[in-house]
Design an enzyme around this catalytic site. Structure first.
Site, PDB file in Angstrom:
ATOM      1  N   GLU A  70       0.929  -1.773  -0.237  1.00  0.00           N
ATOM      2  CA  GLU A  70       0.108  -0.175   0.025  1.00  0.00           C
ATOM      3  C   GLU A  70       1.220   1.266   0.044  1.00  0.00           C
ATOM      4  OE1 GLU A  70      -0.003  -2.315   2.513  1.00  0.00           O
ATOM      5  OE2 GLU A  70       0.543  -1.110   4.429  1.00  0.00           O
ATOM      6  N   HIS A 130      -8.179  -3.569  -1.197  1.00  0.00           N
ATOM      7  CA  HIS A 130      -7.140  -4.071  -0.173  1.00  0.00           C
ATOM      8  C   HIS A 130      -6.103  -3.137   0.147  1.00  0.00           C
ATOM      9  CE1 HIS A 130      -5.429  -5.995   3.456  1.00  0.00           C
ATOM     10  NE2 HIS A 130      -4.029  -6.077   3.110  1.00  0.00           N
ATOM     11  N   GLU A 131      -5.568  -2.550  -0.804  1.00  0.00           N
ATOM     12  CA  GLU A 131      -4.412  -1.469  -1.123  1.00  0.00           C
ATOM     13  C   GLU A 131      -4.765   0.173  -0.877  1.00  0.00           C
ATOM     14  OE1 GLU A 131      -2.016  -3.218  -0.509  1.00  0.00           O
ATOM     15  OE2 GLU A 131      -2.585  -4.834  -0.909  1.00  0.00           O
ATOM     16  N   HIS A 175      -6.440   0.559   2.972  1.00  0.00           N
ATOM     17  CA  HIS A 175      -4.904   1.147   3.420  1.00  0.00           C
ATOM     18  C   HIS A 175      -4.658   2.270   3.403  1.00  0.00           C
ATOM     19  CE1 HIS A 175      -3.098  -2.707   5.400  1.00  0.00           C
ATOM     20  NE2 HIS A 175      -2.739  -3.361   4.073  1.00  0.00           N
ATOM     21  N   GLU A 217      -3.396  -4.417   9.568  1.00  0.00           N
ATOM     22  CA  GLU A 217      -4.263  -5.813   8.722  1.00  0.00           C
ATOM     23  C   GLU A 217      -5.556  -5.633   8.622  1.00  0.00           C
ATOM     24  OE1 GLU A 217      -2.998  -5.818   5.675  1.00  0.00           O
ATOM     25  OE2 GLU A 217      -0.905  -5.086   5.928  1.00  0.00           O
ATOM     26  N   ASP A 227       9.492 -10.788   9.148  1.00  0.00           N
ATOM     27  CA  ASP A 227       8.672 -10.843   7.945  1.00  0.00           C
ATOM     28  C   ASP A 227       9.027 -12.901   8.183  1.00  0.00           C
ATOM     29  OD1 ASP A 227       9.610  -9.332   6.723  1.00  0.00           O
ATOM     30  OD2 ASP A 227      11.750 -10.028   6.753  1.00  0.00           O
ATOM     31  N   TYR A 237      -5.204  -9.893   9.518  1.00  0.00           N
ATOM     32  CA  TYR A 237      -5.793 -10.436   8.457  1.00  0.00           C
ATOM     33  C   TYR A 237      -7.586 -10.346   8.511  1.00  0.00           C
ATOM     34  CZ  TYR A 237      -1.658  -8.942   5.336  1.00  0.00           C
ATOM     35  OH  TYR A 237      -0.502  -8.538   5.338  1.00  0.00           O
TER      36      TYR A 237
END
Ligand code: BES
Ligand code: ZN
Length: 648
Positions: A319, A343-344, A347, A366, A421, A429
């Site tokens: 995003e 979704h992006e 954001h 998220e 990560d 989410y």
């Protein structure tokens, strides 16, 4: 040639990718103890906590355990970048000037995050100032401590990046769609901005920025900033980002890019071969932007453009403000995977305007965004599609809950001593979204929308913790709806593992029919060839395949494949589900496609489950190893790191 980009991955495989207000952490409501820890500043505790790995001491809300920086003493407020992209040496070379606010004037040390950077010089007003590199941490990089003259309010660092910078991928022309020019892109979230800029790499430090980027003349640079679609291609590009953003949203890409408008405020940047198909696939972006504004308040970022990356982009989307970075693997030709764009875009409200203060609070980004995504998809494509996508999302969540350790099923996750990560899952989410769905259902949709609109307003351009959100709920919805909501339930959602009993359970009538169809086929009542699939969308296919029993016979697999040509499907998500089944059942006729899939796509969500499954048998592992070795030079560092363990 319109669909060239996506098809190319299949046609040309297995050639590797060759085809184609600054003090914004709201700690006010944290208890004194925690606040004291944040205040004490240098995040030295954070570093210690990291090095000591897990301690049982309680987590200090708002402390960023993934940064060495000391924003509570000296805070960076603005960056000026001046960088040249050298494609021969794979380096960004130049300088950054950081404007600083002396939060504690008696403190004269500025601590920045770096990772594998070559720091040549640090100057204030042209004069060298002393600096020191600390000890390197494999996850966090190396703190850079700069001793400031007492009056200094800006400092310049001359540096260059490493060719292996964890947040930068340098692609050869062969790895692009056009094959003529190299390509570069950055991916900073979560802790990789420090690998291409020395800065305070914490989501609770918001900065404005400007940049001058020099590139080979034929190429265009774009950033998460003002991009002028009509800019002349001359190898030197200027950008400004006037809104304060967290470091993980700083982004740069360089390549043979062209622009096509999709609407008044929306457009797409892509390599020429992909431009038309991308603009068509994502033509509803402007409508998405409009309905989101209507529901949740004005879009704060001026333009909203998309950048289509080469297939090695390790995520579905990112995003980056004003310019979301998008994988080409979602250009399916039928808009079936455009929830990624919703979704992006979402954001821009949850994440970019209201930001998680630490990576523990990622669910605030998220989970809210996933909730908004469902709402946008429902507004644009209707209730039936929404319900199908909600069921698929719920099943992803159930699968994760079955597979993950309990600690990793908690929304406000303890990430001390861990690399963000390594902890990527559906929990922030889908569990986050389900939590918000429950509140919506309890208090009513209109009331919840009004709440969200106010939330985005109250915390605009701030970075907040989970505790701040809970305190905000206490002050607002819990007071307004004492009979519908209670604090214990909210606590359970945020701090307990699993899906709370009585949580909303998405259902879809369309999928009930698919269950019946699948059962009839499995029991031998119907032949695959007689199943009426003409009206099926990608969602039906995914639901049909994802819910097959663990083991199918060779004859059953061959029957499905011959009836539906699954091995040669053009849809990357359907291919993923089918290839998972093929690996689980060692269905060899699909393995050639599997190989080309693995070497032509670098999106981690699509390849990692396949590597994981392959690694479970010796033959599978040997196959995975061959594919990985061929793919590795073209994979992004994050994809290499995430999958290396499966082929060793
Ligand atoms: N911001 C994330 C990607 C991300 C999260 C990168 C955490 C690094 C650390 C992005 O918005 C995202 O969620 N992408 C998903 C999209 C999907 C859920 C629709 C992806 O890439 O799969
Ligand atoms: Zn996201």
């Amino acid at each position: 040639m319109k669909k060239y980009g996506l098809l190319a991955t299949f046609i040309c495989a297995p050639v590797l990718f060759a085809c184609s207000d600054n003090k914004s952490v709201d700690t006010a409501k944290a208890d004194e103890d925690k606040a004291a820890k944040v205040e004490s500043g240098s995040n030295a505790e954070a570093a210690n906590a990291h090095l000591e790995k897990h301690t049982n001491a309680s987590i200090a809300s708002g402390v960023d355990y993934h940064s060495f920086a000391n924003p509570n003493e000296v805070r960076v407020t603005h960056l000026s970048l001046d960088l040249t992209a050298n494609f021969e040496s794979k380096q960004l070379i130049g300088s950054v000037t950081l404007d600083i606010e002396r939060v504690k004037p008696e403190n004269d040390t500025l601590i920045l995050d770096t990772r594998a950077l070559d720091i040549q010089r640090v100057t204030v007003d042209g004069e060298n100032v002393p600096f020191e590199m600390g000890e390197a941490d494999p996850d966090l990089g190396t703190p850079l401590s700069i001793t400031l003259p007492s009056a200094a309010n800006s400092v310049t660092v001359a540096y260059s990046t490493s060719p292996e910078a964890s947040g930068v991928q340098w692609l050869t022309p062969a790895q692009t769609a056009g094959k003529q020019h190299p390509f570069l892109f950055t991916q900073a979230q979560a802790v990789h901005a420090r690998s291409f800029i020395p800065l305070q790499d914490s989501p609770q430090v918001r900065v404005t920025y400007d940049a001058t980027i020099k590139t080979p003349e034929a190429l265009l640079a774009v950033m998460s900033a003002s991009n002028d679609p009509a800019t002349e291609r001359d190898g030197e590009y200027e950008f400004t980002m006037p809104q304060p953003i967290p470091s993980y949203l700083i982004a740069l890409a360089i390549g043979d890019l062209e622009f096509k408008a999709m609407g008044e405020r929306t457009g797409v940047y892509a390599e020429p071969a992909l431009l038309e198909s991308a603009a068509k696939e994502f033509e509803d972006t402007e409508a998405m932007l409009e309905v989101t504004e209507e529901n949740y308040g004005p879009y704060q970022w001026d333009r909203y453009d998309l950048l289509i990356l080469p297939p090695s982009f390790p995520f579905g989307g990112m995003e980056n403000p004003r310019l979301s970075f998008i994988t080409p693997t979602v250009i399916a030709g039928d808009k079936s995977l455009v929830s990624l764009i919703a979704h992006e875009l979402a954001h821009s409200w949850s994440g970019n305007t209201v930001t998680n203060a630490t990576w523990r609070d990622l669910w605030l980004n998220e989970g809210f965004t996933t909730y908004l995504t469902y709402r946008i998809m429902e507004m644009i494509y209707g209730h039936d599609r929404f319900k199908k996508e909600a069921v698929l999302g719920y099943q992803d969540l159930e699968n994760d809950v079955a597979a993950l350790d309990e600690n990793d099923e908690i929304l406000a996750i303890d990430l001390r001593g861990r690399n963000p990560d390594d902890v990527f899952s559906n929990i922030p989410y889908e569990k986050g979204a389900l939590f918000l769905r429950e509140i919506e259902q309890k208090i009513g949709r209109e009331n919840f929308d009004a709440f969200l609109m106010q939330y985005f307003k109250d915390f605009a351009f701030k970075s907040i913790t989970t505790d701040t959100f809970i305190a905000y709920l206490d002050d607002t919805l819990l007071k307004q709806y004492p009979n519908e909501l209670d604090a214990d339930r909210i606590h359970t959602w945020i701090f307990e593992p699993g899906i709370p009993e009585g949580a909303p359970h998405p259902e879809s009538d369309a999928f009930t029919k698919i269950d019946e169809t699948r059962s009839a086929w499995l029991s031998g009542e119907t032949n695959a060839a007689d199943i009426k699939t003409a009206q099926w969308t990608v969602h039906e296919w995914l639901y049909f395949l994802n819910n097959m029993p663990e083991s199918l016979s060779e004859a059953q697999l061959a029957e499905l494949d011959s009836a539906f040509s699954l091995t040669s499907t053009k849809n990357n998500e359907i291919a993923h589900s089918w290839l998972m089944i093929a690996v689980e059942n060692n269905y060899q006729p699909a393995f050639e496609r599997l190989y080309s899939y693995l070497v032509s796509i670098g999106r981690n969500k699509l390849v990692k489950p396949l590597y994981r499954e392959l690694s479970k048998t010796p033959d599978g592992k040997a196959f995975a190893k061959r594919a990985f070795e061929e793919a590795k030079p073209g994979y992004h560092p994050l994809t290499v790191k995430a999958n290396q363990g499966y082929v060793e």
